[in-house]
Design an enzyme around this catalytic site. Sequence first.
Site, short mmCIF file in Angstrom:
data_model
loop_
_atom_site.label_atom_id
_atom_site.label_comp_id
_atom_site.label_asym_id
_atom_site.label_seq_id
_atom_site.Cartn_x
_atom_site.Cartn_y
_atom_site.Cartn_z
N ASP A 126 -5.93 -6.75 10.06
CA ASP A 126 -7.48 -5.81 10.41
C ASP A 126 -8.44 -6.86 9.75
O ASP A 126 -9.86 -6.60 10.43
CB ASP A 126 -7.30 -4.59 9.45
N LYS A 142 0.74 -1.43 0.01
CA LYS A 142 0.18 0.00 0.05
C LYS A 142 0.89 1.31 0.20
O LYS A 142 0.48 2.33 0.51
CB LYS A 142 -1.08 -0.14 1.21
MG MG Z 1 -7.98 0.02 7.74
#
Ligand code: MG
Length: 497
Positions: free
Chosen positions: A233, A198
């Site tokens: 997550d 990312k």
């Molecule tokens: Mg997140």
Amino acid sequence: MSVPAMSTTVGSFHLSRSHGTPSRSFPRVRMAVRSGAVSVAPILTNLQKDCATSLPVLSHVADAMAADMRAGLAADGGSNLKMILSYVDSLPSGNEKGLFYALDLGGTNFRVLRVQLGGKEERVIATEFEQVSISQELMFGTSEQLFDFIASGLAKFAQKEGGKFHLPSGRMREIGFTFSFPVKQLSIDSGMLIKWTKGFAVSGTAGKDVVACLNEAMERLGLEMRVSALVNDTVGTLAGARYWDDDVMVAVILGTGTNACYVERNDAIPKQTGHASASGRTIVNTEWGAFSNGLPLTVYDREMDAASINPGEQIFEKTISGMYLGEIVRRVLLKMTEEGDLFGKSVPVKLSNPFILRTPDLCAMQQDSSADLQTVGSILYSVVGLESNFSARRIVVDVCDTIVKRGGRLAGAGIVGILQKMEEDSRGLIFGKRTVVAMDGGLYENYPQYRRYLQDAVTELLGTEISKNVVIEHSKDGSGIGAALLAASNSKYEHEF
Ligand code: MG
Ligand code: ADP
């Protein structure tokens, strides 16, 4: 939406004069007409063709996802999908009690949260959170700089504790640490970073235990807190959603990046040795962002990938997640400006700037319902420096829609792939009863078209009957509470409730 006819440049000339900025657009349009420049319609048509996600394409993606999952469960390195074992083998029961913290590092922001849990009766008594954005500097800095920044944010937040939050004396504050990058989990409270994704390029973290990195930073600050659970997550989202709903079996994140996890049976994990959980189940983190089999890709995807900091990697993520959708559209618009007559002759400097057009911009443009696409025009002008007439704006909306439709539908196919794999191993236990997929992430949350395309693909693939049993539910910020719940179930004071 339909592809505008080849002659729209001339037609839109009048439109742009009546709706837009005549003094600016007039000479540009005239130039384009005079020069006889190429229409952009074929560029759009080709894009739509290359991005098409017919049912056979979606089916293939779902099947390939299921096959890659099996290969990744069979052996480490057996597939693009890492299928990481989470060491989370018991999900929240509702009995959790006490004060717990969660810390979430996952992309554009880092969040800190505290929750006071009151057990079955009182459930969540209170929560508070704060969010801090991660600067570009930190994303390209050193590991110490990043973790010092996080620890100091956590310290400031912990100082403000009061009100309904209460820690029994003699106890250390415990943290569920949500870390949404690929980690080789070593135990519930340790894990080695495999690589940053990312857009993160922090030096000195890969190969290290990220919990140790955080602990060292907290020690440098004199902050007395301990990490009792390191969770991805997706795993946090699954745990958070499961706290309220026993039918949750899968969690998916669609935000800056993307990932998915699900509840797997231990007997379906050949590579798992030793560690056998009492529950007979383990959450598996697929790291599905690395999937790439059979995706409909375009020249823009290939060029974006080649220019990225991780070429050849995270192809599914680069096709469906929030970090990249805007950038793909920018590349298409750049091509249309360079080779077509859509926006006049010159290429604005801003348009050549990678990642300047963001997914929220696409979203805002797609929500524009004004007759002259006013918002589209002003975003194009302010963000990428393009002056546009009505037909240009319509084409831009079509480009956005093409990229977002492909993303949403492929995400839907990925979800069906996971469910299909689970169903194959446990006939009827997935499709034969209510099964919930917990979803979180800014892209899913904020982009209505994306959400709709995703749901459409799931329904098309499963058929109306079975898809009634599959509930895709937005579990907003569930991962924070989920991580805190996992800190509670893995608390070192666990037996003192
Ligand atoms: Mg997140
Ligand atoms: P992260 O993935 O960084 O943990 P989020 O889940 O909050 O964070 O997702 C943030 C991402 O969601 C942004 O990078 C962006 O791509 C996407 N996003 C945020 N707001 C919008 C919006 N209004 N429309 C479309 N996408 C959005």
